[in-house]
Design an enzyme around this catalytic site. Structure first.
Site, mmCIF file in Angstrom:
data_model
loop_
_atom_site.group_PDB
_atom_site.id
_atom_site.type_symbol
_atom_site.label_atom_id
_atom_site.label_comp_id
_atom_site.label_asym_id
_atom_site.label_seq_id
_atom_site.Cartn_x
_atom_site.Cartn_y
_atom_site.Cartn_z
ATOM 1 N N ASP A 12 54.152 8.029 87.302
ATOM 2 C CA ASP A 12 54.019 9.476 87.448
ATOM 3 C C ASP A 12 52.820 9.987 86.646
ATOM 4 O O ASP A 12 52.350 9.319 85.712
ATOM 5 C CB ASP A 12 55.286 10.188 86.971
ATOM 6 N N HIS A 47 50.277 5.695 91.957
ATOM 7 C CA HIS A 47 51.148 6.864 91.840
ATOM 8 C C HIS A 47 52.524 6.619 92.470
ATOM 9 O O HIS A 47 53.453 7.414 92.275
ATOM 10 C CB HIS A 47 50.481 8.078 92.503
#
Length: 514
Positions: A489, A485
Site C-alpha cells: 500500500d 501496488h
C-alpha cells in the site's frame, strides 16, 4: 573423410531456420571455427562455423531454403594439406602410398595410446538454467591447456561464464562450435591428458590455410569475431586499422564500428558537402543481433511492467552524516576489514532494517497467495559490458556493514570478470540500484520480478535546503522506491522510504538496531 555441416540446435521451441547466406562457395578452403553459413530463424540470426579445417566440398541447402534442426546443409572435405599426409617418395606407386599412409596413422594412434581422453562438459549453471549458448573458444584443436585455464565461454539467459579445463593436457576435439545451444552435461570438447598427451592425434588436424580475412590483427593473437569480420568486409576496413578490445586483443564488432566512425570524422572536413537528397530506407542503420542475456533482460523488464501494478514514491536524504562517518573511519575500516567503506553497506543495512518493519516490501505474489520472506537476500544491480546483472547478498540482515561491503566487493569483481555463478544471482527478495554512479539525478527503477520492491539510489548533489528556518547547503540524494501496488500500500511504501531516510541521516540507529 568428409565432415558434415548440420543445422545446430537453435534454442527452445525453434525447430527450423532459413539459409541466409553462404560465406564460402564449393571449393573454397575453410578453417575450423570460421563462419561458413548464416541461418535466420523467427527469433535470431546465427552464424554456423566450420566444424574442421579443409575445403567446402558440397552445399546441400541453397540460400532461401528452409531447413530443420539437425539437417545436413553441406560438407567439408580434406584440403590439399591433409592430402599431403598420404604422399611418399616419388618412386613409390599408389599402393605403396596407401600402405605408408596406413602405417603412419597406426603410428599416430599408437603414440596417443598413453593419453587419457577426458571430456569438457557444460557445468551445472544453477536452478532453472538447463542450456547455454557456446560463445568464444579461447583455445583451438591442438592447443595445450593448463588445469583451471579458461577454455570456452558460455552464455546463458542470466550471465556469461568461462569453463575451465579440469586437467592439464591438449585439446584433441571441439564438439560444440560457437553459436550452438548446449544442455547441461553436454560434451564441449575432449582433452588428452597423461604421458601421451603431447602426441595425441587431433580430430581436426588438417593444416590451416591462412586466408586474408582470417589473419589475426597486429593488436593480438585472436582472429576477429565473426560479426566483426563481416562488417570489415562490408565497410572495406582492414584488420590493421582496427584496435581490438576483446580478450587477447580480439577485434569485436563494436571496435569496427568505432574505427569506421573515426575514419568518417577524419574525412569529414575534406569531403565535399553532400546534397540534401532524402536518405534511402535503411541507409546509415546497423542491425546487431541481441545477445541471449540482453533478450532475457528485455523480456523480464517488460513482463514486470505488464504484470505488476508498479508505482514509484520519492524522498530525499541528507548524506552528510554518513559522509562524515566514512571520512572519520575509512582508513581504520579498510585496515581492519581489507575493504573500502562505501555507501552500499549503509544502504543495504538501512534497507534490511526497513524490511523488518514493512515485510510486504520483502514479499512476493504467487497466484492468489502472498509469500512473506523471513530473511533478506538483497540484490545489487551491476552494469557490465554485456548487460545488467543482479548478484545477491544472501542473508544481508544477518551481516555487519563490513561483511556486506566484503560480499558486494566480491560480487562486483566477479560480475566485471564474467565469473558470476547462477547461485550468485538467484533468490533475491529486494533489489538496490545505484544509478548515481553514472550521474543519474532521479529515475523510476523497474521491479526485478517477482520481487515487490526496488530502491533507486542517485547522485549526491549539494543543494540549498531549509533547516531550522535557515537556508543551508547540504549534500542531498534523491531516493526512489518502485513497488508493486498489488501487495504494498502507499502508506507502507512511504513509511519504508522514511525509515531508510531516518537510518541514513542518523547512522547510530543502524548500530543500535533502532
Amino acid at each position: 573423410m568428409s565432415k558434415d555441416i548440420k543445422v545446430p540446435t537453435l534454442g527452445e521451441s525453434v525447430t527450423e531456420a532459413t539459409i541466409g547466406q553462404w560465406f564460402k562457395k564449393v571449393g573454397d578452403p575453410v578453417k575450423a571455427d570460421e563462419p561458413i553459413v548464416e541461418l535466420e530463424t523467427d527469433k535470431v540470426t546465427i552464424e554456423v562455423p566450420a566444424p574442421s579445417d579443409g575445403t567446402l566440398e558440397a552445399i546441400s541447402a541453397e540460400v532461401g531454403e528452409t531447413v530443420e534442426v539437425g539437417a545436413l546443409i553441406g560438407a567439408i572435405g580434406a584440403g590439399d594439406g591433409a592430402a599431403a599426409e598420404t604422399q611418399s617418395t616419388d618412386d613409390q606407386d599408389n599402393d605403396d602410398n596407401a600402405e605408408t599412409s596406413e602405417a603412419s596413422m597406426a603410428d599416430e594412434n599408437k603414440s596417443g595410446d598413453d593419453a587419457e581422453i577426458i571430456e569438457l562438459l557444460v557445468p551445472s549453471s544453477g536452478e532453472s538454467v538447463v542450456e547455454a549458448d557456446v560463445g568464444e573458444w579461447f583455445k583451438k584443436v591442438g592447443d595445450s591447456v593448463e588445469a583451471d585455464e579458461a577454455v570456452v565461454e558460455l552464455e546463458t539467459d542470466k550471465a556469461a561464464m568461462d569453463v575451465p579445463a579440469p586437467q592439464a593436457g591438449k585439446i584433441v576435439e571441439i564438439v560444440a562450435e560457437t553459436g550452438e545451444t548446449v544442455e547441461v552435461g553436454a560434451v564441449l570438447a575432449r582433452i588428452a591428458v597423461g604421458e601421451g598427451a603431447a602426441s595425441a592425434p587431433a580430430q581436426s588436424s588438417a593444416p590451416k590455410e591462412e586466408s586474408k580475412s582470417e589473419a589475426p590483427s597486429d593488436s593480438g593473437d585472436m582472429p576477429p569475431a565473426p560479426s566483426a569480420q563481416k562488417m570489415m568486409k562490408e565497410k572495406g576496413v582492414d584488420a590493421g586499422d582496427v584496435e581490438g578490445s576483446g580478450k587477447r586483443g580480439q577485434i569485436l564488432k563494436e571496435d569496427v564500428m568505432s574505427a569506421v566512425s573515426n575514419m568518417g570524422s577524419e574525412k569529414k572536413d575534406s569531403a565535399p558537402k553532400k546534397s540534401s537528397a532524402p536518405r534511402e530506407a535503411g541507409e546509415g542503420e546497423e542491425r546487431v543481433k541481441m545477445t541471449r542475456l540482453r533478450q532475457t533482460i528485455a523480456r523480464r523488464l517488460k513482463d514486470a511492467q505488464n504484470t505488476a501494478a508498479m508505482l514509484t514514491t520519492f524522498n530525499e536524504v541528507d548524506m552528510k552524516p554518513v559522509m562524515d562517518l566514512r571520512k572519520s573511519y575509512k582508513e581504520l575500516f579498510e585496515k581492519k576489514h581489507g575493504v573500502k567503506l562505501g555507501f552500499m553497506g549503509f544502504f543495504t543495512k538501512a534497507v534490511c532494517h526497513a524490511l523488518k518493519e514493512i515485510p510486504a516490501v520483502n514479499a512476493e505474489i504467487d497466484g492468489t497467495d502472498i509469500i512473506y520472506k523471513n530473511f533478506a537476500h538483497i540484490g545489487v544491480a551491476v552494469g557490465t559490458d554485456k548487460g545488467l546483472v543482479v548478484p545477491v547478498v544472501r542473508d544481508a540482515d544477518q551481516m555487519s556493514i563490513a561483511e556486506i561491503e566484503q560480499e558486494i566487493g566480491r560480487l562486483g569483481v566477479a560480475a566485471r570478470d564474467g565469473e558470476l555463478s547462477m547461485a550468485d544471482m538467484q533468490g533475491g527478495t529486494f533489489t538496490i540500484s545505484n544509478g548515481g554512479v553514472y550521474g543519474s539525478l532521479m529515475s523510476t527503477p523497474i521491479l526485478n520480478a517477482p520481487q515487490s520492491g526496488i530502491l533507486g539510489m542517485h547522485k549526491i548533489q549539494e543543494r540549498p535546503v531549509v533547516e531550522n528556518g535557515e537556508i543551508v547547503i547540504k549534500p542531498m540524494m534523491y531516493l526512489a522506491l518502485s513497488y508493486d501496488h498489488r501487495i504494498v500500500d502507499g502508506k507502507e511504501a512511504v513509511t519504508f522510504l522514511v525509515r531508510i531516510k531516518e537510518s541514513l541521516e542518523d547512522p547510530q540507529r543502524l548500530v543500535l538496531d533502532l
